[in-house]
Design a protein around this motif. Structure first.
Motif, PDB file in Angstrom:
ATOM      1  N   SER A  25      -3.754 -13.665  14.862  1.00  0.00           N
ATOM      2  CA  SER A  25      -2.457 -13.659  13.569  1.00  0.00           C
ATOM      3  C   SER A  25      -3.452 -15.439  13.376  1.00  0.00           C
ATOM      4  O   SER A  25      -3.353 -15.977  13.482  1.00  0.00           O
ATOM      5  CB  SER A  25      -0.627 -14.750  13.501  1.00  0.00           C
ATOM      6  OG  SER A  25      -0.437 -15.542  14.304  1.00  0.00           O
ATOM      7  N   ILE A  28      -7.947 -14.043   9.285  1.00  0.00           N
ATOM      8  CA  ILE A  28      -9.221 -13.994  10.252  1.00  0.00           C
ATOM      9  C   ILE A  28     -10.044 -12.305   9.328  1.00  0.00           C
ATOM     10  O   ILE A  28      -9.775 -12.333   7.952  1.00  0.00           O
ATOM     11  CB  ILE A  28      -7.982 -12.872  11.087  1.00  0.00           C
ATOM     12  CG1 ILE A  28      -7.525 -13.193  12.212  1.00  0.00           C
ATOM     13  CG2 ILE A  28      -8.975 -11.887  11.681  1.00  0.00           C
ATOM     14  CD1 ILE A  28      -6.035 -12.659  13.070  1.00  0.00           C
ATOM     15  N   SER A  30     -11.898 -10.371  10.068  1.00  0.00           N
ATOM     16  CA  SER A  30     -12.388  -9.360  11.639  1.00  0.00           C
ATOM     17  C   SER A  30     -12.513  -9.660  12.875  1.00  0.00           C
ATOM     18  O   SER A  30     -12.270 -10.716  12.458  1.00  0.00           O
ATOM     19  CB  SER A  30     -13.693  -8.542  10.989  1.00  0.00           C
ATOM     20  OG  SER A  30     -14.831  -9.077  11.694  1.00  0.00           O
ATOM     21  N   ILE A  31     -12.064  -8.542  13.960  1.00  0.00           N
ATOM     22  CA  ILE A  31     -12.495  -9.394  15.273  1.00  0.00           C
ATOM     23  C   ILE A  31     -13.787  -8.294  15.790  1.00  0.00           C
ATOM     24  O   ILE A  31     -13.442  -7.168  15.498  1.00  0.00           O
ATOM     25  CB  ILE A  31     -10.609  -9.329  15.912  1.00  0.00           C
ATOM     26  CG1 ILE A  31     -10.054 -10.019  15.230  1.00  0.00           C
ATOM     27  CG2 ILE A  31     -11.125  -9.129  17.179  1.00  0.00           C
ATOM     28  CD1 ILE A  31      -8.207 -10.211  15.635  1.00  0.00           C
ATOM     29  N   SER A  53     -15.633  -4.011  19.300  1.00  0.00           N
ATOM     30  CA  SER A  53     -15.752  -3.723  17.740  1.00  0.00           C
ATOM     31  C   SER A  53     -16.789  -1.972  17.617  1.00  0.00           C
ATOM     32  O   SER A  53     -15.636  -1.242  17.046  1.00  0.00           O
ATOM     33  CB  SER A  53     -16.138  -4.530  16.615  1.00  0.00           C
ATOM     34  OG  SER A  53     -17.594  -4.421  17.098  1.00  0.00           O
ATOM     35  N   ARG A  71      -6.997  -0.574  21.719  1.00  0.00           N
ATOM     36  CA  ARG A  71      -6.946  -1.958  20.369  1.00  0.00           C
ATOM     37  C   ARG A  71      -5.957  -1.274  18.963  1.00  0.00           C
ATOM     38  O   ARG A  71      -6.343   0.119  18.961  1.00  0.00           O
ATOM     39  CB  ARG A  71      -8.054  -2.550  20.048  1.00  0.00           C
ATOM     40  CG  ARG A  71      -9.236  -1.930  19.942  1.00  0.00           C
ATOM     41  CD  ARG A  71     -10.511  -2.493  20.215  1.00  0.00           C
ATOM     42  NE  ARG A  71     -10.821  -3.558  18.707  1.00  0.00           N
ATOM     43  CZ  ARG A  71     -11.240  -4.275  18.763  1.00  0.00           C
ATOM     44  NH1 ARG A  71     -12.689  -4.387  19.852  1.00  0.00           N
ATOM     45  NH2 ARG A  71     -12.435  -4.861  17.886  1.00  0.00           N
ATOM     46  N   ASN A  73      -6.956  -2.059  15.308  1.00  0.00           N
ATOM     47  CA  ASN A  73      -7.537  -2.978  14.361  1.00  0.00           C
ATOM     48  C   ASN A  73      -6.943  -3.524  13.016  1.00  0.00           C
ATOM     49  O   ASN A  73      -6.341  -4.548  13.196  1.00  0.00           O
ATOM     50  CB  ASN A  73      -8.829  -2.848  13.772  1.00  0.00           C
ATOM     51  CG  ASN A  73      -9.820  -2.241  14.999  1.00  0.00           C
ATOM     52  OD1 ASN A  73     -10.076  -3.315  16.521  1.00  0.00           O
ATOM     53  ND2 ASN A  73     -10.833  -1.107  15.127  1.00  0.00           N
ATOM     54  N   ASN A  76      -4.348  -6.380  14.737  1.00  0.00           N
ATOM     55  CA  ASN A  76      -5.147  -7.204  15.193  1.00  0.00           C
ATOM     56  C   ASN A  76      -4.350  -7.206  16.828  1.00  0.00           C
ATOM     57  O   ASN A  76      -4.175  -8.685  17.000  1.00  0.00           O
ATOM     58  CB  ASN A  76      -5.092  -8.804  14.630  1.00  0.00           C
ATOM     59  CG  ASN A  76      -6.364  -8.735  13.130  1.00  0.00           C
ATOM     60  OD1 ASN A  76      -6.995  -7.931  13.062  1.00  0.00           O
ATOM     61  ND2 ASN A  76      -5.561  -9.340  12.099  1.00  0.00           N
ATOM     62  N   VAL A  99     -13.391 -13.374  16.787  1.00  0.00           N
ATOM     63  CA  VAL A  99     -12.146 -13.719  15.722  1.00  0.00           C
ATOM     64  C   VAL A  99     -13.834 -14.453  14.425  1.00  0.00           C
ATOM     65  O   VAL A  99     -14.825 -15.178  14.575  1.00  0.00           O
ATOM     66  CB  VAL A  99     -11.687 -14.473  15.842  1.00  0.00           C
ATOM     67  CG1 VAL A  99     -10.792 -14.519  13.862  1.00  0.00           C
ATOM     68  CG2 VAL A  99     -10.127 -13.932  16.781  1.00  0.00           C
TER      69      VAL A  99
END
Length: 119
Positions: A25, A28, A30-31, A53, A71, A73, A76, A99
């Protein structure tokens, strides 16, 4: 700031299962990679599983066929399904995420969650 919060650890009998979750959290964009590491007492932290990713995954040899990383996305969040837990699996499990924020890319770690296996 970015925070990673883990949940799902605990005590389980050998052969049992657990599901770990790690949610990021904060600010952000993108990760990229999301991964799980573990550290047992007296040992170095080691990679358990990693998810890029692009969707590719990597596993430590010792957990292949037993653990599954996934995951979400949109949330997150990264998960680790631990099946057929063995006496060599107990450790503190940490999640890590690469991140991207505006102009910055860095790794963040969760606080760790304990996994204990009873024989």
């Amino acid at each position: 700031q970015v925070q990673l919060v883990e949940s799902g650890g605990g005590l389980v009998q050998a052969g049992g299962s657990l599901r770990l979750s790690c949610a990021a959290s904060g600010s952000i964009f993108s990760i990229d990679a999301m991964g799980w590491y573990r550290q047992a007492p007296g040992k170095e932290r080691e990679l358990v599983a990693d998810s890029s990713s692009g969707g590719s995954t990597t596993y430590a040899e010792s957990v292949k066929g037993r653990f599954t990383i996934s995951r979400d996305n949109a949330k997150n969040t990264v998960y680790l399904q631990l099946n057929d837990l063995k006496p060599e699996d107990p450790a503190v499990y940490y999640c890590k995420m690469a991140v991207r924020r505006i102009g910055v890319r860095r790794d963040y770690w969760g606080q760790g969650t304990q996994v204990t296996v009873s024989s």
